[in-house]
Design a protein around this motif. Sequence first.
Motif, PDB file in Angstrom:
ATOM      1  N   ALA A 141       0.836  -1.211   0.000  1.00 48.10           N
ATOM      2  CA  ALA A 141       0.000   0.000   0.000  1.00 48.10           C
ATOM      3  C   ALA A 141       0.864   1.253   0.000  1.00 48.10           C
ATOM      4  O   ALA A 141       0.595   2.222  -0.723  1.00 48.10           O
ATOM      5  CB  ALA A 141      -0.940  -0.005   1.203  1.00 48.10           C
ATOM      6  N   GLY A 142       1.932   1.255   0.797  1.00 47.18           N
ATOM      7  CA  GLY A 142       2.837   2.395   0.833  1.00 47.18           C
ATOM      8  C   GLY A 142       3.585   2.576  -0.474  1.00 47.18           C
ATOM      9  O   GLY A 142       3.803   3.704  -0.932  1.00 47.18           O
ATOM     10  N   THR A 143       3.983   1.454  -1.066  1.00 49.20           N
ATOM     11  CA  THR A 143       4.667   1.519  -2.361  1.00 49.20           C
ATOM     12  C   THR A 143       3.782   2.186  -3.405  1.00 49.20           C
ATOM     13  O   THR A 143       4.230   3.056  -4.166  1.00 49.20           O
ATOM     14  CB  THR A 143       5.048   0.103  -2.823  1.00 49.20           C
ATOM     15  OG1 THR A 143       5.962  -0.471  -1.870  1.00 49.20           O
ATOM     16  CG2 THR A 143       5.695   0.133  -4.199  1.00 49.20           C
ATOM     17  N   ALA A 148       6.898   4.366  -5.377  1.00 51.96           N
ATOM     18  CA  ALA A 148       8.327   4.044  -5.390  1.00 51.96           C
ATOM     19  C   ALA A 148       8.627   2.777  -4.605  1.00 51.96           C
ATOM     20  O   ALA A 148       8.051   2.533  -3.538  1.00 51.96           O
ATOM     21  CB  ALA A 148       9.139   5.199  -4.815  1.00 51.96           C
ATOM     22  N   VAL A 149       9.523   1.990  -5.153  1.00 54.10           N
ATOM     23  CA  VAL A 149      10.194   0.911  -4.433  1.00 54.10           C
ATOM     24  C   VAL A 149      11.554   1.456  -4.037  1.00 54.10           C
ATOM     25  O   VAL A 149      12.304   1.961  -4.894  1.00 54.10           O
ATOM     26  CB  VAL A 149      10.383  -0.336  -5.325  1.00 54.10           C
ATOM     27  CG1 VAL A 149      11.275  -1.366  -4.635  1.00 54.10           C
ATOM     28  CG2 VAL A 149       9.038  -0.945  -5.686  1.00 54.10           C
ATOM     29  N   PRO A 208       1.774   4.543 -11.524  1.00 54.39           N
ATOM     30  CA  PRO A 208       3.215   4.745 -11.741  1.00 54.39           C
ATOM     31  C   PRO A 208       4.024   4.345 -10.504  1.00 54.39           C
ATOM     32  O   PRO A 208       3.754   4.820  -9.397  1.00 54.39           O
ATOM     33  CB  PRO A 208       3.330   6.243 -12.025  1.00 54.39           C
ATOM     34  CG  PRO A 208       2.113   6.850 -11.390  1.00 54.39           C
ATOM     35  CD  PRO A 208       1.028   5.823 -11.499  1.00 54.39           C
ATOM     36  N   VAL A 209       4.969   3.475 -10.703  1.00 47.56           N
ATOM     37  CA  VAL A 209       5.871   3.042  -9.628  1.00 47.56           C
ATOM     38  C   VAL A 209       7.271   2.936 -10.228  1.00 47.56           C
ATOM     39  O   VAL A 209       7.456   2.326 -11.280  1.00 47.56           O
ATOM     40  CB  VAL A 209       5.466   1.683  -9.028  1.00 47.56           C
ATOM     41  CG1 VAL A 209       6.451   1.269  -7.932  1.00 47.56           C
ATOM     42  CG2 VAL A 209       4.044   1.721  -8.478  1.00 47.56           C
ATOM     43  N   SER A 225      12.475   5.137   9.402  1.00 43.55           N
ATOM     44  CA  SER A 225      11.335   6.054   9.388  1.00 43.55           C
ATOM     45  C   SER A 225      10.021   5.311   9.174  1.00 43.55           C
ATOM     46  O   SER A 225       8.952   5.802   9.536  1.00 43.55           O
ATOM     47  CB  SER A 225      11.507   7.122   8.310  1.00 43.55           C
ATOM     48  OG  SER A 225      11.309   6.589   7.006  1.00 43.55           O
ATOM     49  N   PHE A 226      10.102   4.099   8.591  1.00 38.98           N
ATOM     50  CA  PHE A 226       8.913   3.274   8.375  1.00 38.98           C
ATOM     51  C   PHE A 226       8.607   2.393   9.581  1.00 38.98           C
ATOM     52  O   PHE A 226       7.657   1.613   9.559  1.00 38.98           O
ATOM     53  CB  PHE A 226       9.091   2.375   7.143  1.00 38.98           C
ATOM     54  CG  PHE A 226       9.315   3.123   5.863  1.00 38.98           C
ATOM     55  CD1 PHE A 226       8.760   4.384   5.647  1.00 38.98           C
ATOM     56  CD2 PHE A 226      10.099   2.572   4.857  1.00 38.98           C
ATOM     57  CE1 PHE A 226       8.978   5.072   4.469  1.00 38.98           C
ATOM     58  CE2 PHE A 226      10.320   3.252   3.670  1.00 38.98           C
ATOM     59  CZ  PHE A 226       9.755   4.511   3.477  1.00 38.98           C
TER      60      PHE A 226
END
Length: 273
Positions: A141-143, A148-149, A208-209, A225-226
């Motif tokens: 979900a965060g990606t 971004a990966v 878009p990733v 930070s995650f």
Amino acid sequence: MTITVTGATGHLGQLILSELQGQDVRAVARRPEALSGVEARLGDYDRPETLVNAFAGTDVLVFVSASEAGKRLPQHRAVVDAAIEAKVGRIVYTSITHADTNPIPLAPEHKATEELIRDSGIPFTFLRNNWYLENYTGNLAGTLEHGAVLGAAGDGRIAAATRADYAAAAAVVATTEGHEGRAYELGGDRAFTLSELAAAIAERFGKPVVYRNLPVDDYAAALESFGVPAGFARVLADVDVTIEHGSLDVVTGDLSRLIGRPTTTLAEFLQKL
């Protein structure tokens, strides 16, 4: 033939139990009460006194490695000592790719465990598992939200497969002959880069990733930070550095040969999410 599976409430352990349905199988876990439909025994890697009884009467011990990096060696020593005392017939151990030579920070504990098992005199098979595809979708979900990966692996390739693929191999090795003394280098049939992973996620979800390659210190800070603990964040960042230099670019075909089918592709895996 009685097969005992350790770590039976974990992701991999549960899948191995599922693959062994219909066999004389026992499950060993810290919380055996969480298991149903199978004979379950208490066995805690941190409580060696629980392990000998858990392993009693075992012909094949499917030894799923402990999950906490940095704490594995004393836990694994307790398992091997108990296996010796319980007179286990064979050990099938879930290790890591090229455990004896791999520079990846997670390898030394696996190398030391393989040495303990060899020295035990118990017949063995080492399942040297590459990365899990699931490692890259825990924060999907965060990606997708950030497009971004993140990583520090450059163009390094990763021969990942699904946990289910590895579980199927463990079940085959536990239930068939001809595997004693073998070290199987298990992984996907095709390795991929993190840029290719990002492109596959983008195609699957229509968003878009991209892959953002970060300096190792920046990647460690991003992981912190995650919510990843600082020590483990550093380990994961250092893992990526070794990936850039080929630590997980190991395609042997061992996994697909054992399970009798091609390994799950990245696209097939993502399609199920």
